[in-house]
Design an enzyme around this catalytic site. Sequence first.
Site, PDB file in Angstrom:
ATOM      1  N   ASP A   1       0.848  -1.204   0.000  1.00 49.74           N
ATOM      2  CA  ASP A   1       0.000   0.000   0.000  1.00 49.74           C
ATOM      3  C   ASP A   1       0.882   1.251   0.000  1.00 49.74           C
ATOM      4  OD1 ASP A   1      -2.948   1.093   0.881  1.00 49.74           O
ATOM      5  OD2 ASP A   1      -1.357   2.281   1.820  1.00 49.74           O
TER       6      ASP A   1
ATOM      7  N   TYR B   1       2.667  10.110  -0.099  1.00 49.93           N
ATOM      8  CA  TYR B   1       3.784   9.577   0.702  1.00 49.93           C
ATOM      9  C   TYR B   1       5.141   9.901   0.051  1.00 49.93           C
ATOM     10  CZ  TYR B   1       0.045   6.624   2.707  1.00 49.93           C
ATOM     11  OH  TYR B   1      -1.114   6.150   3.272  1.00 49.93           O
TER      12      TYR B   1
ATOM     13  N   LYS C   1      -2.978   5.942  -4.104  1.00 46.59           N
ATOM     14  CA  LYS C   1      -4.127   6.809  -3.790  1.00 46.59           C
ATOM     15  C   LYS C   1      -4.003   8.173  -4.465  1.00 46.59           C
ATOM     16  CE  LYS C   1      -3.888   4.604   0.756  1.00 46.59           C
ATOM     17  NZ  LYS C   1      -2.451   4.558   1.117  1.00 46.59           N
TER      18      LYS C   1
ATOM     19  N   HIS D   1      -8.121   9.385  -1.674  1.00 44.95           N
ATOM     20  CA  HIS D   1      -7.455   9.331  -0.365  1.00 44.95           C
ATOM     21  C   HIS D   1      -8.335   9.856   0.780  1.00 44.95           C
ATOM     22  CE1 HIS D   1      -3.089   9.119   1.260  1.00 44.95           C
ATOM     23  NE2 HIS D   1      -3.923   8.879   2.225  1.00 44.95           N
TER      24      HIS D   1
HETATM   25  N1  LIG Z   1      -5.610   6.183   3.919  1.00 45.07           N
HETATM   26  C1  LIG Z   1      -5.050   6.925   4.839  1.00 45.07           C
HETATM   27  O1  LIG Z   1      -5.443   8.089   5.072  1.00 45.07           O
HETATM   28  C2  LIG Z   1      -3.913   6.375   5.646  1.00 45.07           C
HETATM   29  C3  LIG Z   1      -3.471   7.061   6.792  1.00 45.07           C
HETATM   30  C4  LIG Z   1      -2.438   6.494   7.538  1.00 45.07           C
HETATM   31  C5  LIG Z   1      -1.864   5.297   7.134  1.00 45.07           C
HETATM   32  N2  LIG Z   1      -2.284   4.656   5.984  1.00 45.07           N
HETATM   33  C6  LIG Z   1      -1.694   3.360   5.530  1.00 45.07           C
HETATM   34  O2  LIG Z   1      -1.728   2.455   6.632  1.00 45.07           O
HETATM   35  C7  LIG Z   1      -0.410   1.975   6.867  1.00 45.07           C
HETATM   36  C8  LIG Z   1      -0.207   1.616   8.330  1.00 45.07           C
HETATM   37  O3  LIG Z   1      -0.405   2.731   9.164  1.00 45.07           O
HETATM   38  P1  LIG Z   1       0.785   3.541   9.894  1.00 45.07           P
HETATM   39  O4  LIG Z   1       1.986   3.476   9.051  1.00 45.07           O
HETATM   40  O5  LIG Z   1       0.255   4.881  10.224  1.00 45.07           O
HETATM   41  O6  LIG Z   1       1.039   2.826  11.273  1.00 45.07           O
HETATM   42  P2  LIG Z   1       0.975   1.359  11.925  1.00 45.07           P
HETATM   43  O7  LIG Z   1       1.104   0.296  10.895  1.00 45.07           O
HETATM   44  O8  LIG Z   1      -0.198   1.358  12.825  1.00 45.07           O
HETATM   45  O9  LIG Z   1       2.270   1.400  12.842  1.00 45.07           O
HETATM   46  C9  LIG Z   1       3.557   1.515  12.311  1.00 45.07           C
HETATM   47  C10 LIG Z   1       4.536   1.627  13.474  1.00 45.07           C
HETATM   48  O10 LIG Z   1       4.549   0.412  14.223  1.00 45.07           O
HETATM   49  C11 LIG Z   1       5.876  -0.116  14.260  1.00 45.07           C
HETATM   50  N3  LIG Z   1       5.755  -1.589  14.132  1.00 45.07           N
HETATM   51  C12 LIG Z   1       5.360  -2.275  13.037  1.00 45.07           C
HETATM   52  N4  LIG Z   1       5.336  -3.594  13.298  1.00 45.07           N
HETATM   53  C13 LIG Z   1       5.728  -3.758  14.580  1.00 45.07           C
HETATM   54  C14 LIG Z   1       5.922  -4.878  15.399  1.00 45.07           C
HETATM   55  N5  LIG Z   1       5.692  -6.116  14.957  1.00 45.07           N
HETATM   56  N6  LIG Z   1       6.346  -4.687  16.690  1.00 45.07           N
HETATM   57  C15 LIG Z   1       6.569  -3.429  17.153  1.00 45.07           C
HETATM   58  N7  LIG Z   1       6.404  -2.314  16.409  1.00 45.07           N
HETATM   59  C16 LIG Z   1       5.988  -2.471  15.125  1.00 45.07           C
HETATM   60  C17 LIG Z   1       6.606   0.494  13.066  1.00 45.07           C
HETATM   61  O11 LIG Z   1       7.992   0.608  13.343  1.00 45.07           O
HETATM   62  P3  LIG Z   1       9.185   0.318  12.281  1.00 45.07           P
HETATM   63  O12 LIG Z   1       8.720   0.739  10.926  1.00 45.07           O
HETATM   64  O13 LIG Z   1      10.283   1.181  12.801  1.00 45.07           O
HETATM   65  O14 LIG Z   1       9.490  -1.149  12.363  1.00 45.07           O
HETATM   66  C18 LIG Z   1       5.952   1.868  13.016  1.00 45.07           C
HETATM   67  O15 LIG Z   1       6.532   2.748  13.977  1.00 45.07           O
HETATM   68  C19 LIG Z   1       0.457   3.145   6.390  1.00 45.07           C
HETATM   69  O16 LIG Z   1       1.803   2.822   6.286  1.00 45.07           O
HETATM   70  C20 LIG Z   1      -0.241   3.502   5.110  1.00 45.07           C
HETATM   71  O17 LIG Z   1       0.111   2.588   4.073  1.00 45.07           O
HETATM   72  C21 LIG Z   1      -3.315   5.194   5.255  1.00 45.07           C
END
Ligand SMILES: NC(=O)c1ccc[n+]([C@@H]2O[C@H](COP(=O)([O-])OP(=O)(O)OC[C@H]3O[C@@H](n4cnc5c(N)ncnc54)[C@H](OP(=O)(O)O)[C@@H]3O)[C@@H](O)[C@H]2O)c1
Length: 278
Positions: A44, A49, A78, A111
């Site tokens: 994704d 980004y 997106k 988005h």
């Molecule tokens: N549509 C939208 O508006 C929208 C908004 C926000 C996000 N998104 C999408 O959703 C995805 C996920 O959301 P997010 O990136 O905000 O946050 P998330 O996946 O909830 O959390 C990511 C964080 O958790 C850590 N992490 C990941 N796996 C882990 C594990 N097994 N143990 C401990 N820590 C862990 C990562 O650290 P490290 O990377 O340092 O390992 C990072 O700091 C995004 O990357 C994006 O693709 C979409």
Amino acid sequence: MENITFYNGNEMPIVGLGTFRVENNDECAASVKHAIESGYTHIDTAMIYENEDKVGQGIAEGLASTGLKRSDLFITSKLWLEDYGRQNVANAYETSLNKLGLDYLDLYLMHWPGTDEALMIDTWQGMEDLYKNDKVKNIGVSNFNVEHLEALLAQVSIKPVINQVEFHPYLLQSSLNRYLEVQNIHMESWSPLMNAQILEDETVNEVANEVGKSPAQVIIRWNIEHGVVVIPKSVTPSRIEENIDVFDFALTAEQIEKLDNLNEERRIGPDPAKYSGH
Ligand SMILES: NC(=O)c1ccc[n+]([C@@H]2O[C@H](COP(=O)([O-])OP(=O)(O)OC[C@H]3O[C@@H](n4cnc5c(N)ncnc54)[C@H](OP(=O)(O)O)[C@@H]3O)[C@@H](O)[C@H]2O)c1
């Protein structure tokens, strides 16, 4: 890997790799490549980004090292708010494809709904144009609440296949989830780990101890148990592997309920009813 099936018959892997806040550098390419080598077939990203180049490089390297074909992967990007308007969608889509080095996307999402309903509808018509012209496999939305979807569905001819929204045990989105089920539109969760905050929760850790898995694996499994597509982000190789190692256990109804009960309607992202991109 388990798939979900959209109303149009197409499938999507239920777990994917998120790439938000991953800079457009070699670490980005390496993490996407490592994910593909570890069994991820779903990535994704988004124009905003600013990492579609390096995500694309990681995809190409992952395909080369695994021998998989492009058609084995499911890639989402997106459309950003600045590119809204029916006449702008095709250009924005081409720009994303060029950066990614791909000739189609499996899923293209609006988005955010934005705050201008007429523009939202007009933009969706541009998304429909792409779909009708066979440029993209599936079209969907992100951050739409029930009101946005009601307005959209009343005025357009093609339904989104999915709605990607903030979803974790502190934000259960029950009424949105019920509405999507009735409409046969899937839900996908962003920030499933609450950007790692939810991993500190006592109940999540209790369940993790009960099932002998990590807190992140419990949350990812909880999404799967709810039928919600989940895209945890990590650039850490061991976590990338850990986050997809979620198909050899299940949560009991009691454990799912315990996690559901953590709901406090708490968001970490913007309120979709008000967000206009700034
Ligand atoms: N549509 C939208 O508006 C929208 C908004 C926000 C996000 N998104 C999408 O959703 C995805 C996920 O959301 P997010 O990136 O905000 O946050 P998330 O996946 O909830 O959390 C990511 C964080 O958790 C850590 N992490 C990941 N796996 C882990 C594990 N097994 N143990 C401990 N820590 C862990 C990562 O650290 P490290 O990377 O340092 O390992 C990072 O700091 C995004 O990357 C994006 O693709 C979409």
